[in-house]
Design a protein around this motif. Structure first.
Motif, PDB file in Angstrom:
ATOM      1  N   PRO A 298      11.999   0.845  -5.784  1.00 16.63           N
ATOM      2  CA  PRO A 298      12.353   1.232  -7.166  1.00 16.63           C
ATOM      3  C   PRO A 298      13.550   0.468  -7.719  1.00 16.63           C
ATOM      4  N   LEU A 299      14.525   0.138  -6.874  1.00 12.43           N
ATOM      5  CA  LEU A 299      15.657  -0.660  -7.350  1.00 12.43           C
ATOM      6  C   LEU A 299      15.189  -2.044  -7.778  1.00 12.43           C
ATOM      7  N   LEU A 300      14.286  -2.627  -6.992  1.00  9.05           N
ATOM      8  CA  LEU A 300      13.705  -3.920  -7.348  1.00  9.05           C
ATOM      9  C   LEU A 300      12.944  -3.830  -8.666  1.00  9.05           C
ATOM     10  N   LEU A 301      12.149  -2.775  -8.833  1.00  7.33           N
ATOM     11  CA  LEU A 301      11.350  -2.608 -10.052  1.00  7.33           C
ATOM     12  C   LEU A 301      12.228  -2.319 -11.267  1.00  7.33           C
ATOM     13  N   ALA A 302      13.305  -1.537 -11.066  1.00  8.70           N
ATOM     14  CA  ALA A 302      14.208  -1.269 -12.179  1.00  8.70           C
ATOM     15  C   ALA A 302      14.884  -2.554 -12.638  1.00  8.70           C
ATOM     16  N   GLY A 303      15.270  -3.409 -11.676  1.00  7.41           N
ATOM     17  CA  GLY A 303      15.829  -4.708 -12.045  1.00  7.41           C
ATOM     18  C   GLY A 303      14.826  -5.562 -12.795  1.00  7.41           C
ATOM     19  N   LEU A 304      13.558  -5.500 -12.382  1.00  4.47           N
ATOM     20  CA  LEU A 304      12.509  -6.235 -13.081  1.00  4.47           C
ATOM     21  C   LEU A 304      12.363  -5.742 -14.517  1.00  4.47           C
ATOM     22  N   ALA A 305      12.478  -4.415 -14.712  1.00  5.02           N
ATOM     23  CA  ALA A 305      12.364  -3.863 -16.068  1.00  5.02           C
ATOM     24  C   ALA A 305      13.431  -4.415 -16.995  1.00  5.02           C
ATOM     25  N   LEU A 306      14.622  -4.672 -16.464  1.00  5.45           N
ATOM     26  CA  LEU A 306      15.706  -5.172 -17.314  1.00  5.45           C
ATOM     27  C   LEU A 306      15.399  -6.553 -17.889  1.00  5.45           C
ATOM     28  N   THR A 307      14.468  -7.284 -17.278  1.00  6.28           N
ATOM     29  CA  THR A 307      14.085  -8.586 -17.825  1.00  6.28           C
ATOM     30  C   THR A 307      13.275  -8.440 -19.111  1.00  6.28           C
ATOM     31  N   ALA A 308      12.793  -7.212 -19.386  1.00  2.00           N
ATOM     32  CA  ALA A 308      12.050  -6.954 -20.630  1.00  2.00           C
ATOM     33  C   ALA A 308      12.948  -6.301 -21.670  1.00  2.00           C
TER      34      ALA A 308
ATOM     35  N   ASP B 212       4.996  -1.187 -14.391  1.00  2.00           N
ATOM     36  CA  ASP B 212       4.101  -1.328 -15.532  1.00  2.00           C
ATOM     37  C   ASP B 212       3.945  -2.787 -15.965  1.00  2.00           C
ATOM     38  N   LEU B 213       5.004  -3.569 -15.785  1.00  2.00           N
ATOM     39  CA  LEU B 213       5.020  -4.937 -16.316  1.00  2.00           C
ATOM     40  C   LEU B 213       4.050  -5.874 -15.601  1.00  2.00           C
ATOM     41  N   MET B 214       3.730  -5.551 -14.340  1.00  2.00           N
ATOM     42  CA  MET B 214       2.973  -6.512 -13.518  1.00  2.00           C
ATOM     43  C   MET B 214       1.466  -6.382 -13.750  1.00  2.00           C
ATOM     44  N   ALA B 215       1.056  -6.653 -14.964  1.00  5.73           N
ATOM     45  CA  ALA B 215      -0.365  -6.655 -15.313  1.00  5.73           C
ATOM     46  C   ALA B 215      -0.889  -8.079 -15.130  1.00  5.73           C
ATOM     47  N   VAL B 216      -1.578  -8.349 -14.017  1.00  2.00           N
ATOM     48  CA  VAL B 216      -1.903  -9.725 -13.652  1.00  2.00           C
ATOM     49  C   VAL B 216      -2.930 -10.353 -14.588  1.00  2.00           C
ATOM     50  N   GLU B 217      -3.620  -9.555 -15.419  1.00  2.00           N
ATOM     51  CA  GLU B 217      -4.576 -10.135 -16.350  1.00  2.00           C
ATOM     52  C   GLU B 217      -3.888 -10.743 -17.568  1.00  2.00           C
ATOM     53  N   LEU B 218      -2.558 -10.590 -17.658  1.00  2.00           N
ATOM     54  CA  LEU B 218      -1.794 -11.120 -18.782  1.00  2.00           C
ATOM     55  C   LEU B 218      -0.794 -12.147 -18.279  1.00  2.00           C
ATOM     56  N   GLU B 219      -0.506 -13.146 -19.091  1.00  2.00           N
ATOM     57  CA  GLU B 219       0.460 -14.165 -18.697  1.00  2.00           C
ATOM     58  C   GLU B 219       1.839 -13.554 -18.491  1.00  2.00           C
ATOM     59  N   ALA B 220       2.233 -12.639 -19.383  1.00  2.00           N
ATOM     60  CA  ALA B 220       3.536 -11.982 -19.223  1.00  2.00           C
ATOM     61  C   ALA B 220       3.574 -11.174 -17.932  1.00  2.00           C
ATOM     62  N   GLY B 221       2.456 -10.567 -17.560  1.00  2.00           N
ATOM     63  CA  GLY B 221       2.403  -9.809 -16.314  1.00  2.00           C
ATOM     64  C   GLY B 221       2.515 -10.695 -15.102  1.00  2.00           C
ATOM     65  N   ARG B 222       1.888 -11.855 -15.162  1.00  2.00           N
ATOM     66  CA  ARG B 222       1.995 -12.791 -14.021  1.00  2.00           C
ATOM     67  C   ARG B 222       3.423 -13.315 -13.886  1.00  2.00           C
ATOM     68  N   ALA B 223       4.091 -13.548 -15.020  1.00  2.00           N
ATOM     69  CA  ALA B 223       5.487 -13.978 -14.972  1.00  2.00           C
ATOM     70  C   ALA B 223       6.364 -12.883 -14.371  1.00  2.00           C
ATOM     71  N   ALA B 224       6.108 -11.618 -14.742  1.00  2.00           N
ATOM     72  CA  ALA B 224       6.867 -10.507 -14.171  1.00  2.00           C
ATOM     73  C   ALA B 224       6.615 -10.392 -12.674  1.00  2.00           C
ATOM     74  N   LEU B 225       5.381 -10.625 -12.265  1.00  2.00           N
ATOM     75  CA  LEU B 225       5.047 -10.573 -10.849  1.00  2.00           C
ATOM     76  C   LEU B 225       5.826 -11.637 -10.078  1.00  2.00           C
TER      77      LEU B 225
ATOM     78  N   ARG C 118       8.709 -12.907 -10.868  1.00  2.00           N
ATOM     79  CA  ARG C 118      10.113 -12.474 -10.787  1.00  2.00           C
ATOM     80  C   ARG C 118      10.296 -11.378  -9.736  1.00  2.00           C
ATOM     81  N   ALA C 119       9.312 -10.484  -9.635  1.00  2.00           N
ATOM     82  CA  ALA C 119       9.395  -9.437  -8.619  1.00  2.00           C
ATOM     83  C   ALA C 119       9.351 -10.033  -7.216  1.00  2.00           C
ATOM     84  N   GLN C 120       8.537 -11.057  -7.028  1.00  2.00           N
ATOM     85  CA  GLN C 120       8.466 -11.700  -5.710  1.00  2.00           C
ATOM     86  C   GLN C 120       9.777 -12.392  -5.361  1.00  2.00           C
TER      87      GLN C 120
END
Length: 590
Positions: A323-333, A398-411, A413-415
């Protein structure tokens, strides 16, 4: 007008994909809610273990010393057909209904009385009530998050993170009023959000759902923990104002919605808060000071974000590695999602204020809001941080929707973040391991614990990295990815927090009836009081369990005039005035 996350095109596509899942899509939400309702019984399984050797109970503290005697007294009065208006068993008698922590008018506190007919309230009955509120918290948080997020995945992560994170599983378990008041925040927010969405559709939704939100506020009031109520009310009010303005409402209309909500909540709970306000005016808390109120977390407690337990047993800031990793990912949005900005700022405010007088921010709050001077233990505002961080973690998932370019970019960053956590965990383990070897491999040396913790961080981050890789390559479907990600969060939080508030129950029981107590209970020679000098279990509160009238007690609220009386009048004199017949003491008398 800026719209919320579920109304963005990306979210609409994600929602469309979920609706296309067929049978799973129809049954997913009910199944998740049922699972969240049952999950606390797994988290606290050792309370209900059939094998006595496996059984644990809530740790000795406020739960057993304050809340159980209070609720045992209320339960006995209700079973006798009396509304508890007066409590004769502590402090030579004091108000009962007006003492809000007895929760006389809180409907869910009556459940323990209903499921214990014909017998005194048992400690396990009250523990079951606490576990029930964990179930409600999980379901309510999911319902609210499901409204503002685009995926069930994000809502599930938010519910797990808040319900089983470091805050709710710390001392709120033992201070039942805090836990039960906090439960109603996600319920109120869910009612608001439903109202806004129905209002958009037909123009009348918010009025109807404000009544539901008012019910949630009334329940939070009758729980009887004013400090937690203040935080629930503040966050709810901020969300209502922000959401109304975000929806394009005028200030006048937003203020009208606020007044409706408050009027309903205060009106439904007036029988509780009116006498409580009068009682508070008569207690020593009316004369509180800055030094009394300013306590909070130390700045070093920020280490709890990754190293729970390093600085204290009751770590409250830990939300989990993933969750800390995901919360940090959310801040990129931050720019694209208004919910990120709102919850990030609310969470930051809660975090800063949880340090109390260790930062000047609390001084400003102390000067600006006189009502908060009545509250101490400012670390409790970490409740606000915990809730906001959980929602940010849900947004990150929520951000990691791989069918979308923005989701792949978020993925991607999460990695990158997961690799960073792996490196941090291994580095921490190596440094602590080296220090442990130099110290002579002492088994309980703090360095050995830090080494173990570093390995655990790296393990969780590594599992998350593998899961993200499979998700990015299309090797997992939506339901499987959501369940595996939730399982990883659960593994972390259940492992770290599962036994924090538990300990073996006392073999002799919590309130054994020893010879002296039996003599007092069987003495029928007229009414009398005892002076236990706090030697009864529960620092004197056992008198409510034993049904013996005591001149002492352990209650956060009591009359200042009584304190003054005891202090100024000669002890022998007030013994006679209060009709004290028995004295328990360790003192030597001439």
């Amino acid at each position: 007008m800026t719209t919320l996350a579920p109304e963005t095109p990306a979210a609409e596509q994600s929602g469309s994909a979920e609706r296309a899942e067929g049978r799973w899509g129809r049954w997913a939400d009910p199944l998740i809610r049922v699972g969240l309702a049952l999950l606390p019984f797994l988290f606290f399984w050792r309370i209900f273990a059939s094998n006595p050797a496996d059984r644990l109970a809530f740790a000795w503290g406020d739960f057993t010393q304050v809340f159980y005697p209070f609720r045992a007294f209320v339960s006995a009065e209700l079973k006798a057909g009396r509304l508890p208006l007066w409590n004769p068993y502590i402090n030579a008698g004091q108000p009962a209904l007006a003492d809000s922590q007895l929760a006389v008018l809180y409907p869910l506190s009556w459940l323990a009385t209903l499921w214990s007919p014909g017998r005194p309230l048992a400690m396990t009955d009250l523990q079951l009530e606490a576990v029930l509120h964990f179930a409600l918290t999980g379901v309510f948080t999911y319902l609210f998050a499901r409204q503002i997020l685009a995926s069930r995945r994000g809502a599930l992560i938010a519910a797990l993170t808040f319900t089983y994170g470091g805050y709710l599983t710390a001392y709120p378990v033992l201070q039942l009023g805090i836990l039960e008041a906090d439960t109603w925040l996600p319920f109120i927010l869910f009612a608001f959000e439903r109202g806004f969405r129905r209002d958009t559709a037909n123009g009348r939704g918010l009025v109807r759902f404000s009544l539901l939100a008012g019910l949630g506020l009334a329940l939070a009031i009758t729980v009887g923990h004013p400090q937690s109520l203040a935080y629930v009310t503040a966050v709810s009010a901020l969300y209502l104002i922000w959401r109304a303005r975000n929806a394009g409402w005028s200030w006048r209309r937003a203020a009208g919605a606020m007044m409706l909500w408050l009027a309903v909540g205060l009106g439904m709970s007036a029988a509780q808060w009116l006498p409580t306000l009068e009682f508070l005016r008569l207690t020593p808390r009316a004369d509180s000071s800055y030094d009394w109120a300013a306590g909070g977390l130390a700045l070093r407690d920020l280490a709890e974000l990754l190293l729970p337990g390093l600085t204290s047993r009751w770590y409250t800031l830990y939300i989990g590695v993933v969750p800390l990793l995901l919360a940090g990912l959310a801040l990129t949005a931050w720019r694209s999602r208004p919910q990120v900005r709102f919850w990030a700022l609310v969470g930051l405010a809660g975090l800063i204020l949880s340090f109390g007088g260790h930062t000047f921010a609390y001084d400003l709050l102390y000067l600006a809001t006189p009502v908060l001077r009545l509250f101490r233990s400012q670390e409790r505002t970490s409740f606000v941080f915990s809730f906001a961080a959980a929602l940010l973690a849900g947004i990150g998932a929520d951000l990691m929707a791989v069918e979308l370019e923005a989701g792949r970019a978020a993925l991607r960053r999460a990695q990158i973040g997961a690799r960073g956590l792996i490196a941090a965990g291994l580095g921490l383990a190596l440094l602590a391991g080296g220090a442990w070897l130099l110290a002579g491999r002492v088994p309980d040396d703090p360095f050995s614990w830090v080494m173990d913790r570093g390995v655990f961080i790296a393990l969780l981050a590594g599992l998350a990295l593998g899961l993200l890789a499979l998700w990015g390559r299309g090797g997992l479907g939506r339901p499987v990815f959501a369940l595996l990600l939730a399982g990883l969060v659960g593994l972390d939080l259940f492992t770290t927090n599962g036994r924090k508030p538990l300990e073996p129950p006392p073999q002799e029981g919590y309130y054994p009836v020893v010879g002296a107590v039996a003599a007092m209970q069987t003495d029928s020679a007229g009414p009398f009081r005892v002076s236990s000098e706090g030697l009864f279990p529960g620092d004197g509160n056992a008198s409510m369990v034993y049904r013996v009238e005591d001149v002492t007690g352990n209650s956060p609220l009591h009359q200042a005039a009584y304190d003054s009386f005891i202090e100024k009048v000669n002890e022998l004199r007030w013994w006679h005035l209060l009709n004290v017949k028995y004295i328990l003491t360790r003192r030597q008398f001439p």
